[in-house]
Write an enzyme that holds these catalytic residues in place. Structure first.
Site, PDB file in Angstrom:
ATOM      1  N   GLN A 127      49.443 -35.005  36.712  1.00 40.12           N
ATOM      2  CA  GLN A 127      49.684 -33.710  36.377  1.00 40.12           C
ATOM      3  C   GLN A 127      51.106 -32.978  36.695  1.00 40.12           C
ATOM      4  O   GLN A 127      51.745 -32.747  35.786  1.00 40.12           O
ATOM      5  CB  GLN A 127      48.497 -32.747  37.186  1.00 40.12           C
ATOM      6  CG  GLN A 127      48.630 -31.290  36.815  1.00 40.12           C
ATOM      7  CD  GLN A 127      48.019 -30.535  37.639  1.00 40.12           C
ATOM      8  OE1 GLN A 127      47.686 -30.840  38.873  1.00 40.12           O
ATOM      9  NE2 GLN A 127      47.617 -29.261  37.279  1.00 40.12           N
TER      10      GLN A 127
ATOM     11  N   ASP B 270      52.982 -50.537  40.860  1.00 34.00           N
ATOM     12  CA  ASP B 270      51.791 -50.307  41.709  1.00 34.00           C
ATOM     13  C   ASP B 270      52.715 -49.943  42.814  1.00 34.00           C
ATOM     14  O   ASP B 270      53.278 -50.833  43.647  1.00 34.00           O
ATOM     15  CB  ASP B 270      51.152 -51.558  41.834  1.00 34.00           C
ATOM     16  CG  ASP B 270      50.006 -51.504  42.755  1.00 34.00           C
ATOM     17  OD1 ASP B 270      50.072 -50.500  43.475  1.00 34.00           O
ATOM     18  OD2 ASP B 270      49.342 -52.396  42.923  1.00 34.00           O
TER      19      ASP B 270
ATOM     20  N   ILE C 219      47.533 -26.331  41.263  1.00 32.17           N
ATOM     21  CA  ILE C 219      48.485 -26.063  40.486  1.00 32.17           C
ATOM     22  C   ILE C 219      47.959 -26.103  38.899  1.00 32.17           C
ATOM     23  O   ILE C 219      47.167 -26.902  38.465  1.00 32.17           O
ATOM     24  CB  ILE C 219      49.342 -27.799  40.512  1.00 32.17           C
ATOM     25  CG1 ILE C 219      50.129 -27.776  41.543  1.00 32.17           C
ATOM     26  CG2 ILE C 219      50.680 -27.331  39.261  1.00 32.17           C
ATOM     27  CD1 ILE C 219      51.185 -26.627  42.047  1.00 32.17           C
TER      28      ILE C 219
ATOM     29  N   GLY D 152      54.427 -41.971  39.760  1.00 40.15           N
ATOM     30  CA  GLY D 152      53.370 -41.315  39.304  1.00 40.15           C
ATOM     31  C   GLY D 152      53.662 -40.160  37.969  1.00 40.15           C
ATOM     32  O   GLY D 152      53.073 -39.116  38.102  1.00 40.15           O
TER      33      GLY D 152
ATOM     34  N   TYR E 110      41.331 -36.864  51.492  1.00 41.27           N
ATOM     35  CA  TYR E 110      42.646 -36.269  50.790  1.00 41.27           C
ATOM     36  C   TYR E 110      43.695 -35.647  51.877  1.00 41.27           C
ATOM     37  O   TYR E 110      44.904 -35.530  52.062  1.00 41.27           O
ATOM     38  CB  TYR E 110      42.717 -35.678  49.523  1.00 41.27           C
ATOM     39  CG  TYR E 110      43.539 -35.109  48.829  1.00 41.27           C
ATOM     40  CD1 TYR E 110      44.747 -35.804  48.297  1.00 41.27           C
ATOM     41  CD2 TYR E 110      43.983 -33.689  48.927  1.00 41.27           C
ATOM     42  CE1 TYR E 110      45.544 -35.253  47.475  1.00 41.27           C
ATOM     43  CE2 TYR E 110      45.022 -33.188  48.237  1.00 41.27           C
ATOM     44  CZ  TYR E 110      45.755 -33.833  47.641  1.00 41.27           C
ATOM     45  OH  TYR E 110      46.804 -33.016  47.117  1.00 41.27           O
TER      46      TYR E 110
HETATM   47  N1  SER Z   1      44.993 -29.797  43.842  1.00 39.94           N
HETATM   48  C1  SER Z   1      44.463 -30.512  44.792  1.00 39.94           C
HETATM   49  C2  SER Z   1      43.188 -31.001  44.846  1.00 39.94           C
HETATM   50  O1  SER Z   1      42.506 -29.868  44.265  1.00 39.94           O
HETATM   51  C3  SER Z   1      44.990 -29.992  46.262  1.00 39.94           C
HETATM   52  O2  SER Z   1      46.307 -30.246  46.374  1.00 39.94           O
HETATM   53  O3  SER Z   1      42.757 -31.861  45.225  1.00 39.94           O
END
Ligand code: SER
Length: 320
Positions: free
Chosen positions: A16, A56, A176, A12, A146
């Site tokens: 970001q 991948d 972040i 990855g 997530y």
């Molecule tokens: N920055 C991430 C999000 O907003 C959270 O870990 O999905």
């Protein structure tokens, strides 16, 4: 081979966090010792400064091949579908996030002598967890797919660490803020977008309410946390789920006010969308005492210094 003998694979590397961690790792351990792997998003010129591989991570054989070809001993696995995109396609988020983590852990277990870094998130918290100063051991009932993959991932990492003695380490990142690469589809993205729009258009339409408070961290502290926990003596790592780490908490309105000090005439309006519900399910602040005690975690940036640095960096970048 670097003096420290490290051979690192970043999965990855175009994301970001990945795009900046890769460069930091190359500075520390030598550019030839850090393989940057990418999947969908193309490589920047900067990442071509060292070895690169298309990968991948949902394909375990491909991971094993790279680990063996480059004699890798350390993996930073940063590929993931984030919270907002995940809610639009939960099946994809489960598949990508869980199968890639499982593959990295399995390939590392099989190879032996490996160290793995995998980031978790504040998204592991949800119903039942205190939202102020959320403790390390608060209940994990995430509201997003997530968050479900991050909470499940923490359990899987803990299992591999205790059952197979795999040296896997993790932190729960807050939002972040970074200047190099835009985040891809998260809920905390507004805290990055707002800078670009302030500089380009002096206007930003924010997708969460102005009183939305979330824990945040600047990218240099994000890379610092990853490198620091990976460099820590194994005897200092007592938690094999993921350590809470944070730097500060502020509302969307407080962020806007700080930016306005530098960009006269900047205006923000607030039009909350589906991401508001996600933000409302996450902690407003985190208790990261355990990370501070165990391996010396301490952030360098606060809201004032982030805003100064972000604006200077983005002005340079957007002019170029
Ligand atoms: N920055 C991430 C999000 O907003 C959270 O870990 O999905």
């Amino acid at each position: 081979m670097s003096e420290s003998g490290k051979r690192i694979l970043v999965i990855g590397a175009t994301g970001q966090i990945g795009s900046e961690i890769t460069l930091e790792l190359r500075r520390r351990y030598g550019k030839d010792n850090v393989v940057a792997s990418w999947h969908k998003k193309g490589l920047s010129e900067q990442l071509e400064s060292g070895p690169v591989e298309h990968l991948d991570a949902t394909d375990c054989q491909s991971i094993k091949k790279i680990l063996s070809e480059y004699s890798i001993d350390t993996v930073y696995h940063l590929a993931a579908i984030l919270s907002a995109v995940g809610e639009k396609n939960p099946q994809l988020a489960w598949n990508v996030n869980m199968s890639s983590l499982y593959n990295v852990l399995e390939a590392s277990r099989e190879k032996g002598g490996m160290k793995v870094f995998w980031p978790s998130s504040i998204a592991v918290f949800g119903r039942g967890a205190p939202r102020f100063n959320t403790p390390q051991d608060a209940v994990l009932i995430p509201s997003t797919i997530y968050g479900v993959t991050k909470a499940s991932g923490e359990l899987l990492c803990n299992y591999y660490a205790t059952r197979f003695n795999l040296d896997v380490r993790s932190v729960r990142y807050p939002g972040i803020i970074s200047s190099e690469t835009m985040p891809g589809g998260g809920t905390t993205d507004y805290a990055v977008e707002i800078f670009y729009e302030a500089i380009k258009n002096k206007r930003y339409s924010c997708f969460v309410r102005k009183d939305t408070v979330l824990p945040m961290m600047y990218m240099p502290d994000c890379t610092k946390a990853a490198v620091q926990i990976m460099e820590a003596d194994p005897s200092d790592i007592h938690c094999r789920m993921a350590y809470n780490v944070t730097a500060m908490s502020f509302s969307a309105e407080e962020l806007a006010a700080e930016i306005k000090k530098h960009i006269k005439g900047f205006e923000v309006d607030y039009e909350p969308d589906f991401r508001q519900m996600i933000a409302d399910s996450w902690p407003m602040s985190l208790d990261d005492d355990l990370a501070r005690e165990h391996w010396g975690w301490k952030p360098d940036f606060n809201l004032t210094t982030i805003v100064v640095d972000m604006i200077a960096k983005l002005k340079r970048k957007l002019r170029a």
